[in-house]
Motif scaffolding. Structure first.
Motif, PDB file in Angstrom:
ATOM      1  N   THR A  21       0.804  -1.228   0.000  1.00 48.49           N
ATOM      2  CA  THR A  21       0.000   0.000   0.000  1.00 48.49           C
ATOM      3  C   THR A  21       0.835   1.276   0.000  1.00 48.49           C
ATOM      4  O   THR A  21       0.311   2.342  -0.351  1.00 48.49           O
ATOM      5  N   ARG A  22       2.104   1.190   0.373  1.00 47.80           N
ATOM      6  CA  ARG A  22       2.920   2.414   0.394  1.00 47.80           C
ATOM      7  C   ARG A  22       3.064   3.026  -0.998  1.00 47.80           C
ATOM      8  O   ARG A  22       3.285   4.224  -1.151  1.00 47.80           O
ATOM      9  N   HIS A  23       2.888   2.196  -2.049  1.00 48.22           N
ATOM     10  CA  HIS A  23       2.994   2.689  -3.423  1.00 48.22           C
ATOM     11  C   HIS A  23       1.683   3.295  -3.920  1.00 48.22           C
ATOM     12  O   HIS A  23       1.642   3.860  -5.011  1.00 48.22           O
ATOM     13  N   TRP A  24       0.615   3.148  -3.145  1.00 53.21           N
ATOM     14  CA  TRP A  24      -0.689   3.669  -3.557  1.00 53.21           C
ATOM     15  C   TRP A  24      -0.937   5.097  -3.092  1.00 53.21           C
ATOM     16  O   TRP A  24      -1.839   5.764  -3.591  1.00 53.21           O
ATOM     17  N   LYS A 245      11.903  -2.515  11.753  1.00 57.37           N
ATOM     18  CA  LYS A 245      13.287  -2.037  11.814  1.00 57.37           C
ATOM     19  C   LYS A 245      13.892  -1.954  10.413  1.00 57.37           C
ATOM     20  O   LYS A 245      14.634  -1.019  10.104  1.00 57.37           O
ATOM     21  N   GLN A 246      13.532  -2.921   9.557  1.00 57.51           N
ATOM     22  CA  GLN A 246      14.034  -2.899   8.187  1.00 57.51           C
ATOM     23  C   GLN A 246      13.442  -1.740   7.399  1.00 57.51           C
ATOM     24  O   GLN A 246      14.134  -1.097   6.598  1.00 57.51           O
ATOM     25  N   VAL A 247      12.154  -1.465   7.620  1.00 61.76           N
ATOM     26  CA  VAL A 247      11.499  -0.343   6.947  1.00 61.76           C
ATOM     27  C   VAL A 247      12.151   0.971   7.347  1.00 61.76           C
ATOM     28  O   VAL A 247      12.459   1.822   6.494  1.00 61.76           O
ATOM     29  N   ILE A 248      12.362   1.155   8.640  1.00 62.26           N
ATOM     30  CA  ILE A 248      12.986   2.388   9.132  1.00 62.26           C
ATOM     31  C   ILE A 248      14.399   2.533   8.577  1.00 62.26           C
ATOM     32  O   ILE A 248      14.818   3.627   8.170  1.00 62.26           O
ATOM     33  N   LYS A 249      15.114   1.427   8.519  1.00 60.90           N
ATOM     34  CA  LYS A 249      16.478   1.454   7.989  1.00 60.90           C
ATOM     35  C   LYS A 249      16.484   1.866   6.523  1.00 60.90           C
ATOM     36  O   LYS A 249      17.320   2.679   6.087  1.00 60.90           O
ATOM     37  N   LYS A 250      15.540   1.335   5.731  1.00 58.45           N
ATOM     38  CA  LYS A 250      15.447   1.680   4.318  1.00 58.45           C
ATOM     39  C   LYS A 250      15.090   3.157   4.135  1.00 58.45           C
ATOM     40  O   LYS A 250      15.626   3.834   3.263  1.00 58.45           O
ATOM     41  N   GLU A 251      14.142   3.639   4.955  1.00 61.75           N
ATOM     42  CA  GLU A 251      13.717   5.032   4.826  1.00 61.75           C
ATOM     43  C   GLU A 251      14.847   5.991   5.210  1.00 61.75           C
ATOM     44  O   GLU A 251      15.015   7.049   4.582  1.00 61.75           O
ATOM     45  N   LEU A 252      15.603   5.626   6.201  1.00 63.28           N
ATOM     46  CA  LEU A 252      16.722   6.472   6.603  1.00 63.28           C
ATOM     47  C   LEU A 252      17.833   6.504   5.534  1.00 63.28           C
ATOM     48  O   LEU A 252      18.517   7.501   5.369  1.00 63.28           O
ATOM     49  N   SER A 253      17.955   5.383   4.804  1.00 65.60           N
ATOM     50  CA  SER A 253      18.956   5.301   3.759  1.00 65.60           C
ATOM     51  C   SER A 253      18.453   5.869   2.436  1.00 65.60           C
ATOM     52  O   SER A 253      19.202   5.950   1.468  1.00 65.60           O
ATOM     53  N   GLY A 254      17.161   6.218   2.381  1.00 65.79           N
ATOM     54  CA  GLY A 254      16.575   6.789   1.169  1.00 65.79           C
ATOM     55  C   GLY A 254      16.171   5.758   0.149  1.00 65.79           C
ATOM     56  O   GLY A 254      15.876   6.093  -1.004  1.00 65.79           O
ATOM     57  N   ASP A 255      16.076   4.495   0.533  1.00 67.84           N
ATOM     58  CA  ASP A 255      15.677   3.425  -0.376  1.00 67.84           C
ATOM     59  C   ASP A 255      14.157   3.379  -0.420  1.00 67.84           C
ATOM     60  O   ASP A 255      13.500   3.064   0.566  1.00 67.84           O
TER      61      ASP A 255
END
Length: 257
Positions: A21-24, A245-255
């Motif tokens: 849903t994040r892509h919607w 934790k993986q989501v937060i890590k990706k968002e912090l890295s700009g992925d």
């Protein structure tokens, strides 16, 4: 059929729900803004003047879609509440609680615009008729669901189940709102759109078009707001899970993948 079942199971999983849903969000918000601008401009400036109500009827392009959404969203809350109470699905909890403030907002808009419309039409801002009273009760139900959840917020699962119980009980109010003008004598007019060909429905396409566009715009806004709130709910309640934790890590890295 297998794809539908697979999609259902994926949407029932918090990590998959968040990932899908994040892509919607951006498309839903874009459609909501574009359709709202088109609907309001069309309704306020290009729709013809009503032969009975004059230009004061134009508030219908906000009032009616908001009224539809106030009931539609509560129906979703009730369904999500049943799933939450019986099967205790965390995504259903997220959807239920994400819907509540949005539904309350649309109900407030419905009541306020109804009062503004009622003054020139009926000579009063408020009358305790069945339609207006049952819509006010709907607002109290939204507040009740939020209040019950807040009272037990330290235990989110228990809070969600108790809130779901209140939401389920409140479903009885929806048919009362819908058929109140039929069951009881009321100063409130009938349905603005009659699918059964009744005499009260809007028949002029130039009036009906902006109303339907605004109705569609509110749906897209609801989807955007509900999904963003549900995602935040899951991130908060699942904060100790590895996927968060993986989501937060990706968002912090700009992925953004």
């Amino acid at each position: 059929m297998n794809r539908i079942v697979k999609f259902y199971h994926e949407m029932g999983s918090p990590p998959s729900f968040y990932r899908i849903t994040r892509h919607w969000l951006k498309p839903m918000l874009f459609l909501a803004i574009v359709l709202t601008l088109y609907g309001l401009i069309d309704g306020l400036f290009f729709a013809p003047t009503d032969y009975q109500q004059g230009d004061s009827y134009r508030i219908i392009f906000v009032h009616v879609p908001a009224a539809w959404m106030s009931m539609f969203i509560y129906a979703i809350i009730g369904i999500a509440g049943i799933i939450t109470f019986v099967w205790r699905m965390k995504v259903a909890e997220a959807v239920m609680m994400a819907c509540v403030p949005i539904g309350a907002l649309f109900t407030v808009i419905t009541l306020l615009t109804g009062m503004l419309w009622g003054k020139p039409m009926w000579g009063t801002y408020w009358d305790w008729d069945a339609r207006m009273t049952s819509e006010l009760i709907l607002l109290f139900l939204y507040i009740g669901v939020m209040g019950i959840y807040s009272a037990y917020e330290e235990d989110p699962r228990k809070a969600a189940r108790l809130a779901a119980l209140v939401a389920i009980i409140g479903l009885v109010n929806l048919p009362i709102i819908r058929y109140s003008v039929v069951w009881w004598t009321s100063i409130h007019q009938g349905s603005s759109i009659s699918l059964m060909g009744g005499s009260n429905g809007i028949k002029d396409w130039d009036m009906l078009r902006p109303l339907l566009v605004m109705a569609l715009a509110t749906k897209f806004y609801f989807i955007y707001s509900m999904l963003s709130r549900a995602q935040s709910y899951l991130l908060k309640t699942e904060s100790k899970k590895q996927w968060v934790k993986q989501v937060i890590k990706k968002e912090l890295s700009g992925d953004q993948s």
